[in-house]
Enzyme design. Structure first.
Site, PDB file in Angstrom:
ATOM      1  N   ILE A  39      31.781  30.068  -4.742  1.00 26.70           N
ATOM      2  CA  ILE A  39      33.174  29.742  -4.438  1.00 26.70           C
ATOM      3  C   ILE A  39      34.098  30.733  -5.166  1.00 26.70           C
ATOM      4  CG2 ILE A  39      34.986  28.011  -4.760  1.00 26.70           C
ATOM      5  CD1 ILE A  39      32.847  25.853  -4.314  1.00 26.70           C
ATOM      6  N   ASP A  99      29.227  33.429 -21.787  1.00 28.61           N
ATOM      7  CA  ASP A  99      28.650  32.080 -21.667  1.00 28.61           C
ATOM      8  C   ASP A  99      29.720  31.137 -22.193  1.00 28.61           C
ATOM      9  OD1 ASP A  99      27.464  29.624 -22.287  1.00 28.61           O
ATOM     10  OD2 ASP A  99      25.521  30.545 -22.666  1.00 28.61           O
ATOM     11  N   TYR A 123      24.646  12.816  -7.238  1.00 28.97           N
ATOM     12  CA  TYR A 123      25.522  13.685  -8.042  1.00 28.97           C
ATOM     13  C   TYR A 123      25.493  13.321  -9.521  1.00 28.97           C
ATOM     14  CZ  TYR A 123      27.383  16.904  -4.739  1.00 28.97           C
ATOM     15  OH  TYR A 123      27.489  17.936  -3.861  1.00 28.97           O
ATOM     16  N   LYS A 175      32.957  15.993 -13.127  1.00 27.63           N
ATOM     17  CA  LYS A 175      34.126  16.228 -12.269  1.00 27.63           C
ATOM     18  C   LYS A 175      35.238  15.221 -12.553  1.00 27.63           C
ATOM     19  CE  LYS A 175      32.455  19.800 -10.266  1.00 27.63           C
ATOM     20  NZ  LYS A 175      32.738  21.087 -10.948  1.00 27.63           N
ATOM     21  N   LYS A 201      27.100  25.532   0.672  1.00 29.52           N
ATOM     22  CA  LYS A 201      25.762  25.973   0.237  1.00 29.52           C
ATOM     23  C   LYS A 201      25.898  27.110  -0.773  1.00 29.52           C
ATOM     24  CE  LYS A 201      22.894  25.589   4.137  1.00 29.52           C
ATOM     25  NZ  LYS A 201      22.243  26.326   5.211  1.00 29.52           N
ATOM     26  N   THR A 202      25.725  26.790  -2.030  1.00 26.23           N
ATOM     27  CA  THR A 202      25.765  27.796  -3.108  1.00 26.23           C
ATOM     28  C   THR A 202      24.588  27.511  -4.030  1.00 26.23           C
ATOM     29  OG1 THR A 202      27.070  26.366  -4.525  1.00 26.23           O
ATOM     30  CG2 THR A 202      28.310  27.851  -3.094  1.00 26.23           C
ATOM     31  N   ALA A 225      24.778  26.356  -7.071  1.00 27.40           N
ATOM     32  CA  ALA A 225      25.035  25.058  -7.711  1.00 27.40           C
ATOM     33  C   ALA A 225      24.806  23.924  -6.706  1.00 27.40           C
ATOM     34  CB  ALA A 225      26.461  25.013  -8.264  1.00 27.40           C
TER      35      ALA A 225
HETATM   36  P1  NAD Z   1      27.688  28.868  -8.107  1.00 23.49           P
HETATM   37  O1  NAD Z   1      26.297  28.566  -8.562  1.00 23.49           O
HETATM   38  O2  NAD Z   1      27.881  30.073  -7.288  1.00 23.49           O
HETATM   39  O3  NAD Z   1      28.687  28.914  -9.342  1.00 23.49           O
HETATM   40  C1  NAD Z   1      28.471  28.210 -10.534  1.00 23.49           C
HETATM   41  C2  NAD Z   1      28.779  29.172 -11.659  1.00 23.49           C
HETATM   42  O4  NAD Z   1      28.698  28.518 -12.942  1.00 23.49           O
HETATM   43  C3  NAD Z   1      27.807  30.367 -11.701  1.00 23.49           C
HETATM   44  O5  NAD Z   1      28.516  31.570 -11.608  1.00 23.49           O
HETATM   45  C4  NAD Z   1      27.161  30.244 -13.062  1.00 23.49           C
HETATM   46  O6  NAD Z   1      26.865  31.496 -13.646  1.00 23.49           O
HETATM   47  C5  NAD Z   1      28.259  29.514 -13.825  1.00 23.49           C
HETATM   48  N1  NAD Z   1      27.772  28.952 -15.087  1.00 23.49           N
HETATM   49  C6  NAD Z   1      26.871  27.953 -15.277  1.00 23.49           C
HETATM   50  N2  NAD Z   1      26.666  27.783 -16.603  1.00 23.49           N
HETATM   51  C7  NAD Z   1      27.473  28.671 -17.253  1.00 23.49           C
HETATM   52  C8  NAD Z   1      27.707  28.984 -18.611  1.00 23.49           C
HETATM   53  N3  NAD Z   1      27.088  28.334 -19.617  1.00 23.49           N
HETATM   54  N4  NAD Z   1      28.612  29.949 -18.905  1.00 23.49           N
HETATM   55  C9  NAD Z   1      29.246  30.613 -17.917  1.00 23.49           C
HETATM   56  N5  NAD Z   1      29.061  30.378 -16.615  1.00 23.49           N
HETATM   57  C10 NAD Z   1      28.173  29.412 -16.285  1.00 23.49           C
HETATM   58  O7  NAD Z   1      28.117  27.548  -7.314  1.00 23.49           O
HETATM   59  P2  NAD Z   1      29.546  27.084  -6.752  1.00 23.49           P
HETATM   60  O8  NAD Z   1      29.229  26.009  -5.791  1.00 23.49           O
HETATM   61  O9  NAD Z   1      30.335  28.254  -6.330  1.00 23.49           O
HETATM   62  O10 NAD Z   1      30.206  26.382  -8.014  1.00 23.49           O
HETATM   63  C11 NAD Z   1      31.483  26.731  -8.507  1.00 23.49           C
HETATM   64  C12 NAD Z   1      32.280  25.484  -8.847  1.00 23.49           C
HETATM   65  O11 NAD Z   1      32.600  24.785  -7.639  1.00 23.49           O
HETATM   66  C13 NAD Z   1      31.525  24.485  -9.720  1.00 23.49           C
HETATM   67  O12 NAD Z   1      32.441  23.885 -10.618  1.00 23.49           O
HETATM   68  C14 NAD Z   1      31.047  23.468  -8.704  1.00 23.49           C
HETATM   69  O13 NAD Z   1      30.766  22.203  -9.291  1.00 23.49           O
HETATM   70  C15 NAD Z   1      32.274  23.430  -7.816  1.00 23.49           C
HETATM   71  N6  NAD Z   1      32.101  22.814  -6.499  1.00 23.49           N
HETATM   72  C16 NAD Z   1      31.056  23.173  -5.706  1.00 23.49           C
HETATM   73  C17 NAD Z   1      30.898  22.566  -4.464  1.00 23.49           C
HETATM   74  C18 NAD Z   1      29.741  22.926  -3.576  1.00 23.49           C
HETATM   75  O14 NAD Z   1      29.424  22.142  -2.670  1.00 23.49           O
HETATM   76  N7  NAD Z   1      29.099  24.068  -3.751  1.00 23.49           N
HETATM   77  C19 NAD Z   1      31.826  21.608  -4.014  1.00 23.49           C
HETATM   78  C20 NAD Z   1      32.894  21.264  -4.842  1.00 23.49           C
HETATM   79  C21 NAD Z   1      33.017  21.875  -6.088  1.00 23.49           C
END
Ligand code: NAD
Length: 271
Positions: free
Chosen positions: A20, A64, A155, A162, A192-193, A195
């Site tokens: 995202i 991190d 979840y 969240k 779809k990512t 996470a």
């Molecule tokens: P993603 O896996 O691409 O992104 C998650 C990111 O968190 C990664 O870049 C990862 O490196 C980072 N991360 C995890 N632990 C870390 C740490 N200790 N230090 C630094 N970075 C760290 O997946 P995404 O779906 O793009 O997730 C991004 C955000 O969107 C998250 O907060 C997720 O909960 C939220 N979100 C996702 C969805 C979904 O369906 N994919 C829906 C709503 C919200």
């Protein structure tokens, strides 16, 4: 003239092209923002650097979010290089596999602490370091999900994170508003990512979303990026403390079983 010309944006959470955060980074860069990105660990560095190059970004720093030192370092580098920050995007989350799926009462103490630290506290830690750099005011945003409000199967731990993130958004908005800093959250539909794939049954969730979400269309990182651009820009200058839904309208539904599944299976059958 781009909407974000002259603005500096620091984005946490690009892992790959499906992230995202990547949709957000592209939208802000296209609108003229100067971009700064983090990566978490050497493996991701190899993925993030070429993506950064695509949007003309050469500020890519390891961070991190569990490390105060690493956070100090990346914000100091933004200060040294740009002297200010206008936009901060938090798109970071983590939960242990065992704390997603299964029974909610099995969430572990260690897992709880780690997930909350990475997925929720980190927003406070970032906001604190962003404030002195937001000399012209600023916009902070994070990514949340509907599981904060309603029970979504599996979840578990991430739902708690969240809920915390949305509450933190409101408290930060009140705390930082007098400094001209706005704080909002985007509640995205399932995407779809990396996470997303960590949630058991995520495919079922997507299929369910396809047939019941009012717009009948899946959300993309690019869709989130457009709303992030709105939140980052002066177009939303009187908007703070909000959770904005980019979810094809899913959150307005009170009944989510597709109508077809409720029709009588045999002729003459009554409800
Ligand atoms: P993603 O896996 O691409 O992104 C998650 C990111 O968190 C990664 O870049 C990862 O490196 C980072 N991360 C995890 N632990 C870390 C740490 N200790 N230090 C630094 N970075 C760290 O997946 P995404 O779906 O793009 O997730 C991004 C955000 O969107 C998250 O907060 C997720 O909960 C939220 N979100 C996702 C969805 C979904 O369906 N994919 C829906 C709503 C919200």
């Amino acid at each position: 003239m781009g909407l974000m010309d002259g603005k500096v944006a620091l984005i946490f959470g690009v892992a790959n092209k499906n992230s995202i955060a990547w949709g957000v980074a592209k939208a802000l860069a296209d609108a003229g923002a100067t971009m700064a990105l983090n990566y978490a660990g050497e493996v991701l560095k190899r993925r993030v650097e070429p993506l950064a190059a695509e949007i003309g970004c050469d500020f890519v720093e390891e961070c991190d979010v569990q490390s105060d030192e690493a956070l100090d370092n990346i914000f100091n580098k933004v200060k040294e290089r740009y002297g200010k920050l206008d936009v901060l995007v938090h798109s970071v989350a983590f939960a242990r596999r065992d704390d997603l799926g299964g029974r909610f009462i099995d969430i572990s103490r260690d897992g709880y602490a780690q997930s909350m630290d990475i997925s929720a506290y980190s927003l406070i830690a970032m906001a604190k370091r962003a404030e002195p750099l937001m000399i012209n005011g600023g916009s902070i945003m994070s990514m949340t999900y509907y599981a904060a409000e309603k029970v979504i199967p599996d979840y578990n731990m991430m739902a708690i994170c969240k809920a915390a993130l949305e509450n933190i958004t409101k408290y930060l908005a009140a705390d930082m508003g007098p400094q001209g800093i706005r704080v909002n959250a985007i509640s995205a539909g399932p995407i779809k990512t990396l996470a997303g794939a960590g949630i058991p049954g995520f495919r079922d969730l997507l299929r369910h979303f396809d047939v019941v979400a009012p717009l009948r269309a899946r959300v993309t990182p690019e869709d989130v990026g457009q709303t992030a651009l709105f939140l980052a820009s002066d177009m939303s200058k009187m908007l703070t403390g909000e959770t904005i839904y980019v979810d094809s309208g899913y959150h307005v539904l009170g009944m989510t079983t597709p109508r077809d599944e409720l029709k009588p299976k045999t002729e003459g059958e009554e409800a």
